[in-house]
Design a protein around this motif. Structure first.
Motif, short mmCIF file in Angstrom:
data_model
loop_
_atom_site.label_atom_id
_atom_site.label_comp_id
_atom_site.label_asym_id
_atom_site.label_seq_id
_atom_site.Cartn_x
_atom_site.Cartn_y
_atom_site.Cartn_z
N THR A 8 0.85 -1.18 0.00
CA THR A 8 0.00 0.00 0.00
C THR A 8 0.89 1.23 0.00
O THR A 8 1.90 1.28 0.70
CB THR A 8 -0.91 0.01 1.24
OG1 THR A 8 -1.73 -1.14 1.21
CG2 THR A 8 -1.79 1.25 1.27
N VAL A 9 0.50 2.22 -0.80
CA VAL A 9 1.25 3.46 -0.86
C VAL A 9 0.59 4.48 0.07
O VAL A 9 -0.61 4.72 -0.01
CB VAL A 9 1.30 4.01 -2.30
CG1 VAL A 9 1.95 5.38 -2.36
CG2 VAL A 9 2.03 3.04 -3.21
N HIS A 10 1.40 5.03 0.96
CA HIS A 10 0.95 6.09 1.86
C HIS A 10 1.56 7.38 1.34
O HIS A 10 2.74 7.43 1.02
CB HIS A 10 1.41 5.80 3.29
CG HIS A 10 0.96 4.47 3.78
ND1 HIS A 10 -0.27 4.27 4.33
CD2 HIS A 10 1.57 3.26 3.77
CE1 HIS A 10 -0.42 3.01 4.65
NE2 HIS A 10 0.69 2.36 4.31
N SER A 11 0.75 8.43 1.27
CA SER A 11 1.28 9.67 0.70
C SER A 11 0.62 10.89 1.35
O SER A 11 -0.46 10.79 1.92
CB SER A 11 1.07 9.69 -0.81
OG SER A 11 -0.30 9.58 -1.12
N PHE A 12 1.33 11.98 1.23
CA PHE A 12 0.78 13.26 1.66
C PHE A 12 1.30 14.36 0.75
O PHE A 12 2.33 14.20 0.09
CB PHE A 12 1.10 13.56 3.14
CG PHE A 12 2.56 13.62 3.48
CD1 PHE A 12 3.28 14.79 3.35
CD2 PHE A 12 3.21 12.50 3.97
CE1 PHE A 12 4.62 14.86 3.68
CE2 PHE A 12 4.55 12.55 4.31
CZ PHE A 12 5.26 13.73 4.17
N GLU A 16 2.25 21.73 -3.84
CA GLU A 16 1.88 20.96 -5.04
C GLU A 16 2.76 19.74 -5.23
O GLU A 16 2.82 19.18 -6.32
CB GLU A 16 1.93 21.87 -6.26
CG GLU A 16 0.87 22.94 -6.21
CD GLU A 16 0.77 23.73 -7.50
OE1 GLU A 16 1.24 23.24 -8.54
OE2 GLU A 16 0.22 24.82 -7.45
N ASN A 17 3.44 19.31 -4.17
CA ASN A 17 4.31 18.14 -4.24
C ASN A 17 3.72 17.02 -3.40
O ASN A 17 3.27 17.24 -2.27
CB ASN A 17 5.71 18.46 -3.71
CG ASN A 17 6.41 19.48 -4.57
OD1 ASN A 17 6.37 19.39 -5.79
ND2 ASN A 17 7.04 20.46 -3.95
N THR A 18 3.73 15.81 -3.95
CA THR A 18 3.25 14.64 -3.22
C THR A 18 4.45 13.79 -2.84
O THR A 18 5.34 13.56 -3.65
CB THR A 18 2.27 13.82 -4.08
OG1 THR A 18 1.21 14.68 -4.50
CG2 THR A 18 1.70 12.66 -3.30
N HIS A 19 4.44 13.33 -1.59
CA HIS A 19 5.51 12.48 -1.07
C HIS A 19 4.93 11.09 -0.84
O HIS A 19 3.93 10.94 -0.15
CB HIS A 19 6.06 13.06 0.23
CG HIS A 19 6.58 14.45 0.07
ND1 HIS A 19 7.88 14.71 -0.24
CD2 HIS A 19 5.95 15.65 0.11
CE1 HIS A 19 8.05 16.02 -0.35
NE2 HIS A 19 6.89 16.62 -0.14
N TYR A 20 5.56 10.05 -1.44
CA TYR A 20 5.04 8.69 -1.42
C TYR A 20 5.93 7.79 -0.56
O TYR A 20 7.16 7.91 -0.59
CB TYR A 20 5.01 8.12 -2.84
CG TYR A 20 4.14 8.89 -3.77
CD1 TYR A 20 2.77 8.64 -3.85
CD2 TYR A 20 4.66 9.89 -4.60
CE1 TYR A 20 1.95 9.34 -4.71
CE2 TYR A 20 3.85 10.60 -5.47
CZ TYR A 20 2.50 10.32 -5.52
OH TYR A 20 1.70 11.02 -6.37
N PHE A 21 5.29 6.86 0.16
CA PHE A 21 6.01 5.92 1.02
C PHE A 21 5.33 4.57 0.97
O PHE A 21 4.11 4.48 0.95
CB PHE A 21 6.01 6.42 2.47
CG PHE A 21 6.63 7.77 2.65
CD1 PHE A 21 7.98 7.89 2.95
CD2 PHE A 21 5.87 8.91 2.52
CE1 PHE A 21 8.55 9.14 3.11
CE2 PHE A 21 6.44 10.17 2.68
CZ PHE A 21 7.79 10.28 2.97
N LEU A 29 6.54 9.47 10.14
CA LEU A 29 7.68 10.29 10.59
C LEU A 29 7.92 11.48 9.67
O LEU A 29 8.15 12.60 10.12
CB LEU A 29 8.95 9.44 10.68
CG LEU A 29 9.01 8.45 11.83
CD1 LEU A 29 10.26 7.56 11.69
CD2 LEU A 29 9.04 9.18 13.16
N ALA A 30 7.85 11.24 8.37
CA ALA A 30 8.05 12.32 7.41
C ALA A 30 6.93 13.36 7.54
O ALA A 30 7.18 14.57 7.45
CB ALA A 30 8.10 11.76 5.99
N TYR A 31 5.71 12.89 7.76
CA TYR A 31 4.58 13.79 7.93
C TYR A 31 4.79 14.66 9.17
O TYR A 31 4.59 15.88 9.14
CB TYR A 31 3.28 12.99 8.06
CG TYR A 31 2.05 13.83 8.15
CD1 TYR A 31 1.37 14.21 7.00
CD2 TYR A 31 1.54 14.25 9.38
CE1 TYR A 31 0.22 14.98 7.06
CE2 TYR A 31 0.40 15.02 9.46
CZ TYR A 31 -0.26 15.39 8.30
OH TYR A 31 -1.39 16.17 8.37
#
Length: 89
Positions: A8-12, A16-21, A29-31
């Motif tokens: 599953t991809v978690h993103s925020f 206008e940039n999306t960060h995917y994990f 942690l990144a959030y």
């Protein structure tokens, strides 16, 4: 392909940039780090990787059709331009 069915991809988004994990803890942690920097992150819905791959394939198919159509229009325009004589009166 079976191993992808469990991912599953978690993103925020930040601006206008999306960060995917792929790792939920790493995403959290990144959030938190982005919140600490006052970047105003916004979570997106977690999405299965296979669903994202289906969307990608659909979009690539649409782009390929559009490119082929534009190439055809360009060829027709180039062929049509040969029939015009701009120097004739």
């Amino acid at each position: 392909m079976d191993e992808l069915s469990h991912l599953t991809v978690h993103s925020f988004d930040i601006a206008e940039n999306t960060h995917y994990f792929l790792d939920k803890a790493q995403a959290g942690l990144a959030y938190q780090h982005a919140e600490d920097k006052n970047d105003y992150p916004e979570w997106r819905e977690p999405t299965p990787v296979l669903q994202l791959l289906e969307i990608k394939d659909t979009l690539l198919g649409e782009f390929a059709k559009r490119i082929a159509f534009l190439e055809l229009q360009l060829e027709r325009a180039e062929l049509g331009s040969d029939s015009f004589d701009l120097g004739a009166s």
